[in-house]
Scaffold this active site. Structure first.
Site, PDB file in Angstrom:
ATOM      1  N   CYS A 133      37.185  44.886  36.090  1.00  0.00           N
ATOM      2  CA  CYS A 133      37.678  45.173  34.888  1.00  0.00           C
ATOM      3  C   CYS A 133      36.918  46.965  34.861  1.00  0.00           C
ATOM      4  CB  CYS A 133      36.469  44.445  34.062  1.00  0.00           C
ATOM      5  SG  CYS A 133      36.347  45.425  32.282  1.00  0.00           S
ATOM      6  N   CYS A 136      35.129  47.662  31.180  1.00  0.00           N
ATOM      7  CA  CYS A 136      33.764  46.664  31.796  1.00  0.00           C
ATOM      8  C   CYS A 136      32.628  47.457  32.652  1.00  0.00           C
ATOM      9  CB  CYS A 136      33.612  45.427  32.076  1.00  0.00           C
ATOM     10  SG  CYS A 136      34.902  44.448  31.692  1.00  0.00           S
ATOM     11  N   ASP A 137      33.171  48.478  33.623  1.00  0.00           N
ATOM     12  CA  ASP A 137      32.167  48.507  34.515  1.00  0.00           C
ATOM     13  C   ASP A 137      32.309  50.538  34.975  1.00  0.00           C
ATOM     14  OD1 ASP A 137      30.775  45.919  34.559  1.00  0.00           O
ATOM     15  OD2 ASP A 137      32.546  45.918  36.228  1.00  0.00           O
TER      16      ASP A 137
END
Ligand SMILES: Cc1cc2nc3c(=O)[nH]c(=O)nc-3n(C[C@H](O)[C@H](O)[C@H](O)COP(=O)(O)OP(=O)(O)OC[C@H]3O[C@@H](n4cnc5c(N)ncnc54)[C@H](O)[C@@H]3O)c2cc1C
Length: 318
Positions: A133, A136-137
């Protein structure tokens, strides 16, 4: 008390089913799963969902879908369905948090999950440089070099997103041509931060606590090389989340549920919508469309159930 309809999953299919079922006055209950919003909530760039000419992030899109369904009375539970029994009607469902539900009808919108590479280092370093992701990261890789594995839409879309943070994004692909849409290919080729590593597969993800390199193999020449990176984002496809239904519903060998053109499974009252059965289109708008169809079929099923009873519907389906 039996629920009219329980929707399993909160991706575009489940959220759209909830909206339509709520507007049909069915008072639906949606059990969201551990990943609210599903796969689309993993991306920061949704440019092809109609109605958003300037694009929208996946988390924003799914939050708006939820609000719209709630406005008409849909109810949401954050929980994961761990067991179902479709052999007796009303159906029963159990969850990880210990809830037991009875339902007259069920819409399965459990979608799909990212495929893993299955190489040494991947499991140990997940969350320590290995990610599925970018939204997200990606931020953690500001000023660093990263690799993206894959050659489809998601790989390029997320690779382009990562250029906002990383100094260099190496797209490692097992072939020498991409599957991604031409517009994404063009953008990636024009981006000076993107470097393509063709005909290559990852054999090992190395690191001591965090990722520091990938061992690559060229599938044409057999040559091995090392790619020093701090992060690796894997976009090599998905598998359907349908293990829960094995033995009760028909599915193909990859696990995609079998449905007819009206999204009925072989059990009257159990419907599937989205990537739990769709192995062809794999787009948010398509899953949303399937969610709409399933909810409309539920409405018809519940009306027939009231007039004819379940045994008659079962006999009719044989
Ligand atoms: C990185 C990335 C970028 C993408 N970009 C785009 C894009 O720009 N445009 C586009 O159209 N599509 C895009 N897609 C594809 C799109 O996300 C999917 O087509 C869509 O999300 C599928 O929706 P779905 O509702 O069928 O399933 P999913 O989105 O997979 O949702 C499944 C839901 O079911 C839940 N669930 C699973 N098992 C259970 C259980 N046992 N109990 C309860 N809940 C459960 C999960 O938690 C999840 O909420 C992208 C996908 C990825 C991975």
């Amino acid at each position: 008390m039996s629920e009219n309809v329980i929707i399993i999953g909160s991706g575009p299919a489940g959220l759209t089913a909830a909206l339509y079922a709520a507007r049909a006055n069915l008072n639906p209950l949606l059990v969201s799963g551990n990943e609210f919003g599903g796969q689309i909530a993993l991306t920061n760039e949704v440019e092809n969902y109609p109605g958003f000419p300037d694009g929208i992030t996946g988390p924003e899109l799914t939050e708006l879908m939820k609000q719209q369904a709630e406005k008409f009375g849909a109810r949401f539970e954050t929980d994961h369905v761990s067991k179902v029994n479709f052999q007796a009607h009303p159906f029963t469902l159990e969850t990880e948090n210990g809830a037991h539900y009875e339902a007259k009808s069920v819409i399965i919108a459990t979608g799909a999950s990212p495929r893993r590479l299955g190489v040494p280092g991947e499991m140990e370093l997940t969350g320590r440089g290995v990610s599925y992701c970018a939204t997200c990261d990606g931020f953690f890789f500001r000023g660093k070099e990263v690799a993206v594995i894959g050659g489809g839409d998601s790989a390029l879309q997320e690779g382009l997103f990562l250029t906002r943070f990383a100094t260099q994004v190496h797209i490692v692909h097992r072939r020498d041509e991409l599957r991604a849409q031409p517009i994404l290919q063009e953008r990636a080729r024009e981006n000076s931060k993107i470097n393509f590593v063709w005909n290559s597969v990852v054999e090992d993800i190395r690191g001591n606590g965090t990722v520091n390199a990938l061992d690559l193999k060229n599938v044409r020449t057999g040559n091995k090389s090392e790619l020093p990176v701090s992060g690796v984002f894997v976009y090599i496809g998905h598998y359907p989340n349908t293990d829960l239904f094995k033995g009760q519903l028909d599915m193909n060998e990859e696990g995609y549920l079998s449905v007819d053109e009206r999204l009925h499974t072989k059990i009257p009252g159990v419907f599937a919508a989205g990537e739990a059965h769709d192995h062809i289109f794999k787009q948010a708008i398509v899953s949303a469309g399937f969610g709409c169809m399933a909810a409309m079929e539920v409405e018809k099923f519940l009306a027939d159930l009231e007039h004819q009873g379940y045994a008659a519907l079962q006999n009719g389906s044989r």
